[in-house]
Design a protein around this motif. Sequence first.
Motif, PDB file in Angstrom:
ATOM      1  N   ALA A 200       0.824  -1.214   0.000  1.00  0.00           N
ATOM      2  CA  ALA A 200       0.000   0.000   0.000  1.00  0.00           C
ATOM      3  C   ALA A 200       0.854   1.258   0.000  1.00  0.00           C
ATOM      4  O   ALA A 200       0.486   2.273  -0.612  1.00  0.00           O
ATOM      5  N   TYR A 201       1.996   1.207   0.677  1.00  0.00           N
ATOM      6  CA  TYR A 201       2.875   2.369   0.780  1.00  0.00           C
ATOM      7  C   TYR A 201       4.330   1.940   0.647  1.00  0.00           C
ATOM      8  O   TYR A 201       4.682   0.780   0.870  1.00  0.00           O
ATOM      9  N   ARG A 202       5.161   2.906   0.308  1.00  0.00           N
ATOM     10  CA  ARG A 202       6.604   2.736   0.412  1.00  0.00           C
ATOM     11  C   ARG A 202       7.053   3.625   1.562  1.00  0.00           C
ATOM     12  O   ARG A 202       6.876   4.846   1.511  1.00  0.00           O
ATOM     13  N   VAL A 203       7.577   3.029   2.592  1.00  0.00           N
ATOM     14  CA  VAL A 203       8.126   3.807   3.702  1.00  0.00           C
ATOM     15  C   VAL A 203       9.567   4.178   3.369  1.00  0.00           C
ATOM     16  O   VAL A 203      10.352   3.333   2.927  1.00  0.00           O
ATOM     17  N   VAL A 204       9.888   5.436   3.564  1.00  0.00           N
ATOM     18  CA  VAL A 204      11.225   5.957   3.256  1.00  0.00           C
ATOM     19  C   VAL A 204      11.818   6.550   4.526  1.00  0.00           C
ATOM     20  O   VAL A 204      11.178   7.357   5.211  1.00  0.00           O
ATOM     21  N   VAL A 205      13.041   6.133   4.832  1.00  0.00           N
ATOM     22  CA  VAL A 205      13.781   6.680   5.976  1.00  0.00           C
ATOM     23  C   VAL A 205      15.001   7.417   5.441  1.00  0.00           C
ATOM     24  O   VAL A 205      15.774   6.859   4.655  1.00  0.00           O
ATOM     25  N   ILE A 206      15.164   8.659   5.853  1.00  0.00           N
ATOM     26  CA  ILE A 206      16.336   9.454   5.474  1.00  0.00           C
ATOM     27  C   ILE A 206      17.176   9.665   6.730  1.00  0.00           C
ATOM     28  O   ILE A 206      16.653  10.081   7.772  1.00  0.00           O
ATOM     29  N   ALA A 207      18.482   9.378   6.621  1.00  0.00           N
ATOM     30  CA  ALA A 207      19.370   9.528   7.775  1.00  0.00           C
ATOM     31  C   ALA A 207      20.642  10.259   7.358  1.00  0.00           C
ATOM     32  O   ALA A 207      21.088  10.160   6.207  1.00  0.00           O
ATOM     33  N   ARG A 208      21.214  10.985   8.320  1.00  0.00           N
ATOM     34  CA  ARG A 208      22.393  11.812   8.084  1.00  0.00           C
ATOM     35  C   ARG A 208      23.616  11.236   8.789  1.00  0.00           C
ATOM     36  O   ARG A 208      23.499  10.650   9.877  1.00  0.00           O
ATOM     37  N   PRO A 209      24.816  11.414   8.217  1.00  0.00           N
ATOM     38  CA  PRO A 209      26.029  10.871   8.849  1.00  0.00           C
ATOM     39  C   PRO A 209      26.377  11.592  10.142  1.00  0.00           C
ATOM     40  O   PRO A 209      26.316  12.815  10.218  1.00  0.00           O
ATOM     41  N   ILE A 210      26.724  10.803  11.155  1.00  0.00           N
ATOM     42  CA  ILE A 210      27.131  11.424  12.426  1.00  0.00           C
ATOM     43  C   ILE A 210      28.401  10.812  13.015  1.00  0.00           C
ATOM     44  O   ILE A 210      29.022  11.417  13.896  1.00  0.00           O
ATOM     45  N   GLY A 211      28.803   9.622  12.569  1.00  0.00           N
ATOM     46  CA  GLY A 211      29.969   9.013  13.208  1.00  0.00           C
ATOM     47  C   GLY A 211      30.630   7.967  12.337  1.00  0.00           C
ATOM     48  O   GLY A 211      30.027   7.415  11.414  1.00  0.00           O
ATOM     49  N   LEU A 212      31.888   7.681  12.638  1.00  0.00           N
ATOM     50  CA  LEU A 212      32.683   6.739  11.861  1.00  0.00           C
ATOM     51  C   LEU A 212      33.654   6.025  12.785  1.00  0.00           C
ATOM     52  O   LEU A 212      34.267   6.634  13.660  1.00  0.00           O
ATOM     53  N   SER A 213      33.795   4.719  12.612  1.00  0.00           N
ATOM     54  CA  SER A 213      34.772   3.969  13.373  1.00  0.00           C
ATOM     55  C   SER A 213      35.438   2.937  12.462  1.00  0.00           C
ATOM     56  O   SER A 213      34.844   2.495  11.472  1.00  0.00           O
TER      57      SER A 213
END
Length: 218
Positions: A200-213
């Motif tokens: 019925a829907y496409r859920v979209v999540v947008i996320a931003r970079p905050i850390g790296l290891s």
Amino acid sequence: MKLLTWNVGIVGLGATLFLSGAGMRVCAQIMMAQTEARLLQSRPDSPADLPAATRTFTPADNAPTRISIPALGLWNTLTPVDEQAQLQDNTISLTWAVADSGWYSQSGWPGWGGNVVIAGHSPSQDPDTWSHSIFRQLAYLSPGDHIDVTAGSHLYTYSVSTVFAIPAQEAQSAAAAAWLARGKTERLTLITCWPPNTAAYRVVVIARPIGLSHITEH
């Protein structure tokens, strides 16, 4: 008298169990409607409306191979997927293949200043995978939740900035396709169908970079 009391008790218990089951279904329907409304209201007009990333990553030395939501104990291994040709009415069109959990190979690698696109089935085609899949939770993530992506020798951490839904009838539109474009802004885009077992829907999540290891092999 005792028999009457016993019968009344049984009837009362049955009514309680029936009402309890009906009440749970009503509650689930209300929660589903609330989630649907929240997802639709949260939809930005376009990627251009998103705030610019405030941090960049060290460029990945390989493609993404794993994604996880550590706080929830959820994870998926990633399969590279590409566009595939389809012939319909003597017309050839290109559409994205969809893996159980797939990284779109024409999207970016973390740290290279583009959009990293990952999509997956809901539910997973493998019940054992679905039990720990991140895609079971995408519709219920909130801004600030963390997502980790493993790519080569680094672990990249992202923070969710927005979660929204696109109706299925708009899924092939240019506006929807814009969310898949590689672009020049560092971000992570996750996509799945919702509710599970439907499209019925496409859920979209947008996320931003905050850390790296750095990942140290033992």
